[in-house]
Design a protein around this motif. Sequence first.
Motif, short mmCIF file in Angstrom:
data_model
loop_
_atom_site.label_atom_id
_atom_site.label_comp_id
_atom_site.label_asym_id
_atom_site.label_seq_id
_atom_site.Cartn_x
_atom_site.Cartn_y
_atom_site.Cartn_z
N GLU A 93 58.33 54.41 51.06
CA GLU A 93 57.79 55.53 51.30
C GLU A 93 57.69 56.87 49.96
N ALA A 94 58.55 56.73 48.84
CA ALA A 94 58.52 57.84 48.31
C ALA A 94 58.14 57.47 47.39
N SER A 95 57.53 56.32 46.85
CA SER A 95 57.18 56.00 45.72
C SER A 95 55.49 56.49 45.36
N GLU A 96 54.78 56.31 44.43
CA GLU A 96 53.43 56.57 43.95
C GLU A 96 52.66 56.08 43.08
N VAL A 97 51.38 55.23 43.62
CA VAL A 97 50.82 53.96 42.83
C VAL A 97 49.96 55.24 41.11
N LYS A 98 50.22 55.50 39.92
CA LYS A 98 49.49 55.81 39.84
C LYS A 98 48.27 54.89 39.31
N GLU A 99 48.18 53.75 38.96
CA GLU A 99 46.70 52.92 38.91
C GLU A 99 47.53 51.63 38.98
N TYR A 100 46.64 51.27 39.68
CA TYR A 100 47.15 49.33 40.35
C TYR A 100 46.47 48.74 38.75
N PRO A 101 46.97 47.48 38.53
CA PRO A 101 47.15 47.44 37.16
C PRO A 101 45.65 46.15 37.79
N ALA A 102 44.84 46.18 37.11
CA ALA A 102 43.55 45.76 37.61
C ALA A 102 43.83 44.01 37.46
N GLU A 103 44.73 42.89 37.17
CA GLU A 103 44.62 41.55 37.18
C GLU A 103 45.81 41.18 37.59
N ASP A 104 46.89 41.51 38.09
CA ASP A 104 47.55 42.21 39.47
C ASP A 104 46.65 42.76 41.08
N LEU A 105 45.99 43.57 40.55
CA LEU A 105 44.77 43.83 42.14
C LEU A 105 43.94 42.65 42.67
N GLN A 106 43.64 42.29 41.16
CA GLN A 106 42.49 40.82 41.59
C GLN A 106 43.11 39.67 42.21
N LYS A 107 44.74 39.07 41.51
CA LYS A 107 44.42 38.19 41.90
C LYS A 107 45.19 37.94 43.29
N ALA A 108 46.10 39.25 42.80
CA ALA A 108 46.46 39.61 45.24
C ALA A 108 44.94 39.04 45.78
N LYS A 109 44.07 39.89 45.13
CA LYS A 109 42.81 39.71 46.71
C LYS A 109 41.85 38.17 46.69
N GLU A 110 42.66 37.55 45.30
CA GLU A 110 42.28 35.92 45.20
C GLU A 110 42.99 35.16 46.27
N ASP A 111 44.53 35.28 46.41
CA ASP A 111 45.76 35.18 47.09
C ASP A 111 44.96 35.40 48.41
N TYR A 112 44.93 36.82 48.64
CA TYR A 112 44.36 37.41 50.06
C TYR A 112 43.11 36.64 50.36
N ASN A 113 41.92 35.95 49.89
CA ASN A 113 40.70 35.44 50.12
C ASN A 113 40.90 34.04 50.82
N SER A 114 41.71 33.02 49.56
CA SER A 114 42.07 32.05 50.17
C SER A 114 42.86 31.36 51.53
N LEU A 115 43.33 32.45 52.18
CA LEU A 115 44.12 31.79 53.03
C LEU A 115 43.00 32.60 53.65
N ILE A 116 42.29 33.26 53.69
CA ILE A 116 41.49 33.22 54.98
C ILE A 116 40.01 31.93 54.61
N GLU A 117 39.69 31.90 53.84
CA GLU A 117 39.21 30.63 53.45
C GLU A 117 40.00 29.42 54.72
N SER A 118 40.79 29.43 53.57
CA SER A 118 41.92 27.85 54.72
C SER A 118 41.56 28.11 55.81
N TYR A 119 42.22 29.50 56.72
CA TYR A 119 41.49 29.43 58.06
C TYR A 119 40.56 28.72 58.75
#
Length: 401
Positions: free
Chosen positions: A241-267
């Motif tokens: 809660e005390a930490s603040e993101v300055k910028e989201y690394p594009a590669e990491d953010l994209q990978k996390a989104k792909e993982d999420y969408n893969s899970l939804i597709e599996s459902y």
Amino acid sequence: MKKKVMLAVLTACLMFSAAACSNQANDDTAGETQNTADGEESQETEESTSRLVSVEDVDKYIKIGNYKGLKLDRMMEEITEDQVNAQIESDLVANAEEVTDADAQVQDQDIVNINYVGRKDGKEFDGGSAENYDLTIGSETFIEGFEDGLVGAKKGETRSLNLTFPEEYPTEDLAGQDVVFEVTVNSIKRPGELTEDWVKAHTDYKSVKEYQAAVRSEMEKAATDSALANLRNSAWSAVEEASEVKEYPAEDLQKAKEDYNSLIESYAKQSNMEMEEFLESQGTTQEQLDEQCEQYAQYKVKQNLIVQGIIDKEGLSLTDEAAEKVKTEMLEQYGVDDINTLVEQFGETSVNESVGVVRVCDYIIENADITDKIDDGAGGVLDGDAPEDTEEETTEGTTEE
């Protein structure tokens, strides 16, 4: 109606790594996440030192909140004699044996297997009938008079119970109504008494005293584990809660989104639906799905940035002595002998993230100002020293080389 999963899927996606701090995980959900990867993630061994983020300069992307000298409370549950006795009573019930005496009558605390049919105005009503139902007499599972009406019955006996549903009963057409239940007793099981013979027959202990001590010890260990889990959660929440993101690394953010969408597709695939049809069945739009995906990805990347940042600053690793103790804890939690079993089931990335979160939580705790408090079980909280084994449990996974 198909089970709705969309509202819970964000938490489900985070289950293995984020929930590691609270010693909880959902095997099915995490397994589904791994299955959707179709084996693309490498199955390397625990010696892997892979970073949790793609970037080297973590400070460029996040300002990590203070994680040293935090004031935290370690809440310990006080195990009372009543709780020990209740657990023993539960063990007695779980090992109840069938009564073979044909003249035996149902009595309080017996477990009776019954068939029953409920009728109102001579007609069966929905939800009022069942076969081979196990009912503990005195549990107050059924409406008033049902269980008492079976006391004294013998195996094979059928009784008609004239009862009245309570006025506040949630089913409107039954609330306050007179009904008749026809109940047949199929069998009777009766909990044993706590004796030396019972202990020898149903446990690995040789005496009542030894068994009682073991029950207390197990309950105290569970309380200690729970206290550690809650302390880890408090430590993580304070820093996150005390930490603040300055910028989201594009590669990491994209990978996390792909993982999420893969899970939804599996459902959707498991439901034999196209994505559009699946979203409609969940009462969710594509826009809402995209928003959930963004929330998940941002949280996941923030988590990994915090963990990797603290690991880098403090010279920790995923293979140091304390991390190995975390892995041992995970193996005990999942009931497996080899970390590679978890890697094969969940994927190396998820295992590394879980180890990293707990490793960092324990480092925060090691450097925190902790106040031990006792939950007296009656809603009260007392300041006090934690039991000796509590201190050992808390520091066991935090010792650095």
